[in-house]
Design a protein around this motif. Structure first.
Motif, PDB file in Angstrom:
ATOM      1  N   LYS A 119       0.829  -1.203   0.000  1.00  0.00           N
ATOM      2  CA  LYS A 119       0.000   0.000   0.000  1.00  0.00           C
ATOM      3  C   LYS A 119       0.865   1.256   0.000  1.00  0.00           C
ATOM      4  O   LYS A 119       0.628   2.191  -0.765  1.00  0.00           O
ATOM      5  CB  LYS A 119      -0.933   0.001   1.205  1.00  0.00           C
ATOM      6  N   VAL A 120       1.871   1.302   0.868  1.00  0.00           N
ATOM      7  CA  VAL A 120       2.760   2.466   0.946  1.00  0.00           C
ATOM      8  C   VAL A 120       3.711   2.499  -0.239  1.00  0.00           C
ATOM      9  O   VAL A 120       4.055   3.552  -0.758  1.00  0.00           O
ATOM     10  CB  VAL A 120       3.540   2.459   2.283  1.00  0.00           C
ATOM     11  N   GLY A 121       4.137   1.325  -0.668  1.00  0.00           N
ATOM     12  CA  GLY A 121       5.047   1.248  -1.812  1.00  0.00           C
ATOM     13  C   GLY A 121       6.432   0.797  -1.392  1.00  0.00           C
ATOM     14  O   GLY A 121       6.759   0.696  -0.207  1.00  0.00           O
ATOM     15  N   GLU A 122       7.253   0.501  -2.376  1.00  0.00           N
ATOM     16  CA  GLU A 122       8.614   0.058  -2.117  1.00  0.00           C
ATOM     17  C   GLU A 122       9.433   1.175  -1.477  1.00  0.00           C
ATOM     18  O   GLU A 122       9.118   2.360  -1.601  1.00  0.00           O
ATOM     19  CB  GLU A 122       9.269  -0.399  -3.416  1.00  0.00           C
ATOM     20  N   THR A 123      10.485   0.765  -0.790  1.00  0.00           N
ATOM     21  CA  THR A 123      11.358   1.749  -0.169  1.00  0.00           C
ATOM     22  C   THR A 123      12.159   2.491  -1.231  1.00  0.00           C
ATOM     23  O   THR A 123      12.338   2.006  -2.358  1.00  0.00           O
ATOM     24  CB  THR A 123      12.302   1.077   0.843  1.00  0.00           C
ATOM     25  N   THR A 124      12.634   3.654  -0.885  1.00  0.00           N
ATOM     26  CA  THR A 124      13.386   4.504  -1.804  1.00  0.00           C
ATOM     27  C   THR A 124      14.725   4.867  -1.186  1.00  0.00           C
ATOM     28  O   THR A 124      14.984   4.602  -0.010  1.00  0.00           O
ATOM     29  CB  THR A 124      12.603   5.786  -2.119  1.00  0.00           C
ATOM     30  N   LEU A 125      15.573   5.484  -1.990  1.00  0.00           N
ATOM     31  CA  LEU A 125      16.874   5.918  -1.490  1.00  0.00           C
ATOM     32  C   LEU A 125      16.708   6.912  -0.345  1.00  0.00           C
ATOM     33  O   LEU A 125      17.412   6.838   0.676  1.00  0.00           O
ATOM     34  CB  LEU A 125      17.683   6.542  -2.625  1.00  0.00           C
TER      35      LEU A 125
END
Length: 611
Positions: A119-125
């Motif tokens: 729901k929140v999405g994949e992690t990012t840099l």
């Protein structure tokens, strides 16, 4: 042993002594110290002051290498050792493992936190950078459990910064899925190529490579073992009763003696995966391996070790490689009888020499055992207290690894819940900060120089600033503009009972609807002792009007910031804002990142050595 083996009369001190004791110690049994050179060169008694033995000058260019500007902030030194490419690798592997883990679950419970990840999405840099900020700050602000950082029930335990950075569930998910390498590329346990360090070896390699690239140590080095405390299930588990943790993962370390700067580290994987070659003791093998991997042989460096590593054969071998050695030696190791069985009174000492090797035996007090030490660099001299100079040098330069461990312990969030490989990985993240601090102290123009606590705090602020810059655009824009929710004034009742605050429960394009309830938990106050309660316990009311939603849009990217390093690969960043126009009245947020990081000045620095 009888007295005849322990005493050496004064009349025999001028005689040549070539005899070795036939006993072999537990660590020295594999080494053959009786080579031709030892037979041809006997041991002589030496009486201080000894003759001058001038050693060749140490000519290496020492200190920080390939540094940012002297007025750079602490975050620039952190990014010297933790590169952008490796951070991007962490992002990629964390998302890969999260996708694999969720897909491998046959059934996810209804209220499991795993539902929040897609729901929140994949992690990012940017999120991984913020994650590191939280990890470092947990070392400064210590609590009993991770969940306690999000405890807002008790005002005395409130730490709102952590809630601003992450929700509790999101942080725990990022922590759970945190990975450094692709599990599919790790051989199975029954594979001949399997290594128990495979999950974090890439971080150790990065640490060693960047630490050596950005710093040339002083002449005096220290080699010793460190222990990352854990009782987790791993074949690398070691028991060292002299350490405070007793059980843990052993790390062989080569450090600069005075500062504790770690030059090279090797994880000891156990006898199965790191066997000692025939004909060598483990200590000799470790010393040669560390110096060779660090590229410090044949450069006149001076290595200091304790009795676990020391042998006469090792000192002679290093001397042939233009490397000096000093260390205490165990009595059960091979050595001349004149030193091994010497009987001394309080504060008495004796010296013996064979070619470049000087040995000393000294007894400080009558109730203490004699200490034996050898050196291929020092000479037979005494200090002002009539103690051997060689012992004073040893005491001054042996504690480099202990100094590094002490600095890690102060600001390390050491938790029992970590998996073994994660515990090692986060321990080395702390060591990256320590090495970065030493680089900062050697290079900065700040007056006064920041303390280590201030240095860590500055890194946390800069890491979190980048992350909060992104998350600040996620603020809920309620009626009245993009400044956050607007709450109506508290409604009052008679003294017998009082209303709690208005709470926003729904939002429409033209009318904002609100409800109110008696706050029996906050006791604002509750009706009691026969007092009357508020009338109209719950009702809808028109409290404000608002315009229709306005979706947000990005501004243009701002110019790139100054590169963190003038050569050897630095990091630069640029930002953009979601205010063209800003989202308001319930409008959608901008899609994308506020912060963009990029590599810069990737060309090699002058004099840079590339393997």
């Amino acid at each position: 042993m009888d007295d005849s083996d322990e005493s050496f009369p004064e009349s025999d001190q001028s005689d040549l002594e070539a005899e070795y004791d036939s006993e072999e110690g537990e660590e020295g049994g594999d080494e053959n110290d009786r080579n031709d050179e030892q037979v041809l060169q006997p041991w002589f008694w030496i009486f201080p002051p000894a003759e001058e033995r001038r050693q060749p000058d140490f000519q290496e260019t020492v200190g920080p290498q390939n540094m940012p500007n002297r007025n750079s902030k602490p975050i620039a030194y952190f990014y010297l050792l933790m590169t952008l490419n490796f951070l991007q690798q962490i992002v990629q592997e964390t998302n890969r493992y999260a996708k694999y883990f969720i897909a491998s679950q046959e059934r996810i419970r209804r209220f499991s936190g795993l539902h929040a990840w897609p729901k929140v999405g994949e992690t990012t840099l940017t999120e991984i950078i913020g994650f590191f900020a939280v990890i470092f700050n947990m070392g400064l602000v210590r609590k009993a459990t991770i969940a306690e950082y999000w405890n807002c029930k008790l005002p005395s335990q409130d730490t709102s910064w952590f809630r601003k950075m992450f929700s509790r569930n999101r942080f725990q998910l990022v922590f759970k899925f945190f990975h450094l390498t692709n599990n599919n590329n790790i051989p199975g346990r029954n594979d001949p190529n399997y290594s128990p360090t495979a999950k974090f070896q890439c971080l150790i390699d990065l640490f060693n490579r960047q630490s050596q690239f950005h710093y040339k140590p002083e002449q005096n080095l220290s080699i010793d073992e460190s222990l990352i405390g854990t009782r987790g299930r791993t074949c690398m588990l070691q028991y060292i009763p002299s350490k405070s943790s007793k059980f843990g993962v052993k790390v062989w370390m080569l450090v600069e003696a005075v500062t504790g700067y770690i030059i090279h580290a090797i994880i000891y994987r156990g006898k199965t995966y790191d066997p000692t070659p025939p004909g060598l003791t483990q200590g000799s093998y470790v010393v040669n391996n560390l110096l060779e991997r660090a590229g410090l042989l044949r450069k006149k460096y001076h290595v200091v070790c304790d009795s676990f590593f020391t042998s006469i054969a090792l000192a002679k071998q290093l001397f042939q490689l233009d490397t000096y050695f000093t260390g205490t030696i165990r009595q059960n190791r091979n050595m001349p009888n004149m030193i091994k069985h010497a009987i001394l009174t309080e504060r008495e000492f004796k010296y013996a020499r064979q070619g470049p090797i000087l040995m000393c035996v000294y007894r400080e007090r009558a109730r203490r055992k004699s200490v034996r030490i050898l050196s291929s660099y020092e000479k037979a001299t005494q200090n002002n207290d009539n103690k051997p100079q060689i012992l004073e040098f040893y005491n001054k330069n042996m504690g480099g690894v202990d100094l590094a461990d002490m600095m890690v312990t102060h600001y390390n969030d050491n938790r029992k819940t970590f998996k073994v490989w994660k515990k090692v990985a986060f321990n080395f993240l702390q060591r990256i900060v320590i090495n970065a601090y030493i680089l900062y102290c050697k290079n900065t123009s700040d007056q006064p120089v920041k303390s280590r606590l201030q240095f860590v705090q500055s890194i946390i602020e800069d890491l979190s600033c980048d992350y909060l810059l992104l998350t600040s655009s996620s603020t809920s824009y309620m009626a009245g503009g993009g400044t956050g929710p607007i709450w109506l004034d508290d409604m009052s009742c008679d003294a017998d009972g009082s209303w709690g605050s208005w709470s926003m429960v729904s939002l429409q394009c033209t009318v904002v609807v609100a409800k109110r309830n008696v706050n029996v938990i906050a006791n604002n106050p509750c009706p009691s002792a026969g007092g009357s309660s508020c009338s109209g316990l719950r009702r809808n009311t028109t409290c404000a009007t608002s315009k229709c939603p306005v979706n947000g849009d990005w501004t243009d990217w701002q110019v790139w910031s100054v590169c963190s390093s003038s050569c050897g690969s630095g990091i630069r960043k640029r930002t953009r804002l979601c205010d063209n126009p800003p989202p308001s009245y319930g409008g959608r947020l901008c899609n994308g990142n506020t912060l963009d990081l990029g590599s810069c000045n990737t060309h090699a620095c002058p004099g840079m050595y590339i393997k």
